[in-house]
Design a protein around this motif. Structure first.
Motif, short mmCIF file in Angstrom:
data_model
loop_
_atom_site.label_atom_id
_atom_site.label_comp_id
_atom_site.label_asym_id
_atom_site.label_seq_id
_atom_site.Cartn_x
_atom_site.Cartn_y
_atom_site.Cartn_z
N ALA A 292 46.10 52.72 47.25
CA ALA A 292 46.64 53.77 45.93
C ALA A 292 48.15 53.41 45.57
O ALA A 292 48.83 53.68 44.66
N ASN A 293 49.14 53.56 46.64
CA ASN A 293 50.39 53.60 46.80
C ASN A 293 51.08 52.12 46.54
O ASN A 293 52.16 51.75 46.57
N GLY A 294 50.27 51.12 46.44
CA GLY A 294 50.60 49.57 46.38
C GLY A 294 50.66 49.18 44.97
O GLY A 294 50.39 50.11 43.81
N THR A 295 50.92 47.90 44.78
CA THR A 295 50.96 47.22 43.42
C THR A 295 49.70 47.28 42.52
O THR A 295 49.82 47.51 41.48
N LEU A 296 48.64 47.37 43.44
CA LEU A 296 47.42 47.43 42.66
C LEU A 296 46.61 48.85 42.65
O LEU A 296 45.86 48.95 42.25
N GLY A 297 47.50 49.88 42.82
CA GLY A 297 46.98 51.13 42.87
C GLY A 297 46.49 51.61 41.76
O GLY A 297 45.50 52.48 41.62
N ALA A 298 46.90 51.10 40.55
CA ALA A 298 45.87 51.65 39.32
C ALA A 298 44.82 50.74 38.93
O ALA A 298 44.25 51.19 37.96
N TRP A 299 44.71 49.78 39.62
CA TRP A 299 43.54 49.11 39.26
C TRP A 299 42.32 49.58 39.81
O TRP A 299 41.98 50.01 40.89
N PRO A 300 41.08 49.66 39.32
CA PRO A 300 39.75 49.96 39.59
C PRO A 300 39.45 49.12 40.77
O PRO A 300 39.61 47.80 40.84
N VAL A 301 38.70 49.57 41.78
CA VAL A 301 38.18 48.86 42.96
C VAL A 301 36.67 49.21 43.25
O VAL A 301 36.08 50.14 43.14
N TRP A 302 35.96 47.89 43.10
CA TRP A 302 34.51 47.78 43.33
C TRP A 302 34.09 47.47 44.80
O TRP A 302 34.88 46.64 45.35
N ARG A 303 32.96 48.07 45.46
CA ARG A 303 32.56 47.67 46.72
C ARG A 303 31.33 46.84 46.57
O ARG A 303 30.52 47.63 45.67
N ILE A 304 31.39 45.72 46.52
CA ILE A 304 30.28 44.90 46.42
C ILE A 304 29.26 44.48 47.82
O ILE A 304 29.96 43.75 48.52
#
Length: 412
Positions: A292-304
């Motif tokens: 969450a504190n990285g560059t992709l912290g604002a991106w939705p994350v899916w678990r597939i």
């Protein structure tokens, strides 16, 4: 919103019965570290279990521990670590992805049922839960399982409670089997493989006689913001494929050498040992590249979750179609996908691609607005959904427990 902080299982019964009588829904929390997973709930009050935090019994020689549901997971892990024991399924710390304090509880661990890299060898959270005390949506206490592995008389409700996200019952006490920690571990490392080739290498390792306990692949793009233990693996945008072996030192070393030779056709095989290996797999377990504190912290994350043989092709296609990043665990059977925040369109792509591959997907991280508008959990076929609803109603007929968390639009 009222917060009802209970002291024991009797308090839980009284709170649930009052909620049933008034047909008022309750949100069930321990410390609230996973509240941002699932659909926003329809609730008038919070049932706080954080005071149910005692270790009821711990028998290291019998490899059994009984803990109240509100006990902090980190405290329990420290307790069993002092006896050189562990939860073999490697429970995930979701605070890295969600940006919350690392305050998950034992009840939340089972309610979520999220297992780490050793899932392919040791099984999931439900396979290590021996027994539970809980309060149903009727306000009645019940007990399932016991303190021995072979206690299988009747319905195995432990399996049902695991991964139910608090929608079936309020768990108050849980009994687990714990396992000795391995004396040593080795991780084999291959660089520069594409996703499909990495999938083949992991399949070869898992099909070998060398007792692999972890197999993961990080494409080069996953290192755009390397941090912590994973920073040591970053090398000019190259991908990294990792295979773990554990056991007594002599065995781990011998198996690593033999498997290294077997995988040499895929490229040069490097070796990580013990502490360095442990740190890498902890970061992978918690999906640190998408923190969450990285560059992709604002991106939705899916678990597939998908058939491992389909993992490489599915992940490559998702990344190509969406412009997102993926990480592979479980030999390709688990894909973590961080996708740019075009939520509705990305959800449609994920459901389409994952469904075609025979898998299922859960949206682990997203804004509240997104979680209101897309299906967080995998939509089920009509027949299976109807069966699931009958099971839920048999536990919670008035839907007072975590109403709406798993079903979009369930507010009535």
């Amino acid at each position: 919103m009222d917060t009802l902080k209970v002291r024991d299982a009797k308090d839980v019964e009284e709170v649930v019965r009052a909620a049933v009588a008034g047909e008022q829904p309750l949100e069930i929390i321990g410390h609230g570290s996973k509240r941002a997973i699932g659909h926003p709930m329809a609730t008038n009050a919070v049932l706080d279990l954080s005071s149910l935090n005692a270790v009821s019994s711990y028998e290291p020689n019998e490899l059994i521990i009984t803990v109240e549901a509100g006990a902090p997971l980190a405290d329990v892990q420290s307790l069993i670590d002092a006896k050189n024991q562990q939860f073999a399924f490697e429970p995930m710390d979701t605070s890295v992805l969600l940006g919350t304090a690392g305050i998950g509880t034992i009840g939340g661990m089972i309610g979520a049922g999220l297992a780490g890299p050793r899932r392919i060898k040791a099984g999931g959270a439900r396979d290590h839960l021996l027994g539970a005390h809980a309060v149903s949506g009727y306000g009645d206490s019940f007990k399932t399982g016991g303190k021995v592995v072979k206690n299988v008389t009747g319905y195995d409700l432990c399996k049902l409670l695991t991964g139910s996200w608090g929608t079936l019952a309020v768990m108050t006490e849980l009994t687990f089997k714990v396992m000795p920690k391995p004396e040593s571990e080795r991780t084999l490392l291959l660089r520069g493989l594409d996703d499909a080739t990495a999938n083949k290498a992991m399949t070869a390792a898992l099909g070998s006689p060398f007792d692999v306990s972890g197999a993961a692949h990080l494409p080069g793009s996953a290192f755009r913001t390397p941090a912590g233990a994973l920073a040591s693996l970053a090398a000019a945008g190259q991908s990294v494929t990792l295979v773990r072996l554990e056991g007594i030192a002599a065995s781990a070393a011998h198996r690593a050498a033999s498997l290294g030779k077997a995988l040499s056709s895929y490229g040069t095989v490097d070796l990580l040992e013990d502490g360095a290996s442990v740190a890498i797999w902890s970061a992978l377990r918690d999906v640190a590249p998408f923190a969450a504190n990285g560059t992709l912290g604002a991106w939705p994350v899916w678990r597939i979750v998908c058939p491992p043989a389909a993992g490489g092709a599915l992940g490559e296609r998702l990344a190509r179609d969406t412009g997102g990043d993926v990480i592979y665990d479980w030999g390709g059977g688990l894909i973590w996908a961080a996708l740019p925040p075009n939520a509705d369109a990305q959800a449609a792509v994920v459901r389409s691609r994952v469904g075609a591959a025979g898998g299922h997907a859960t949206l682990i991280r997203a804004t509240e607005e997104v979680r209101r508008n897309v299906d967080v959990f995998q939509p089920q076929p009509a027949g299976l959904a109807a069966l699931g609803e009958r099971v839920r109603k048999s536990f919670d007929p008035k839907t007072v427990l975590n109403r709406g968390r798993m079903t979009r639009g369930e507010t009535a």
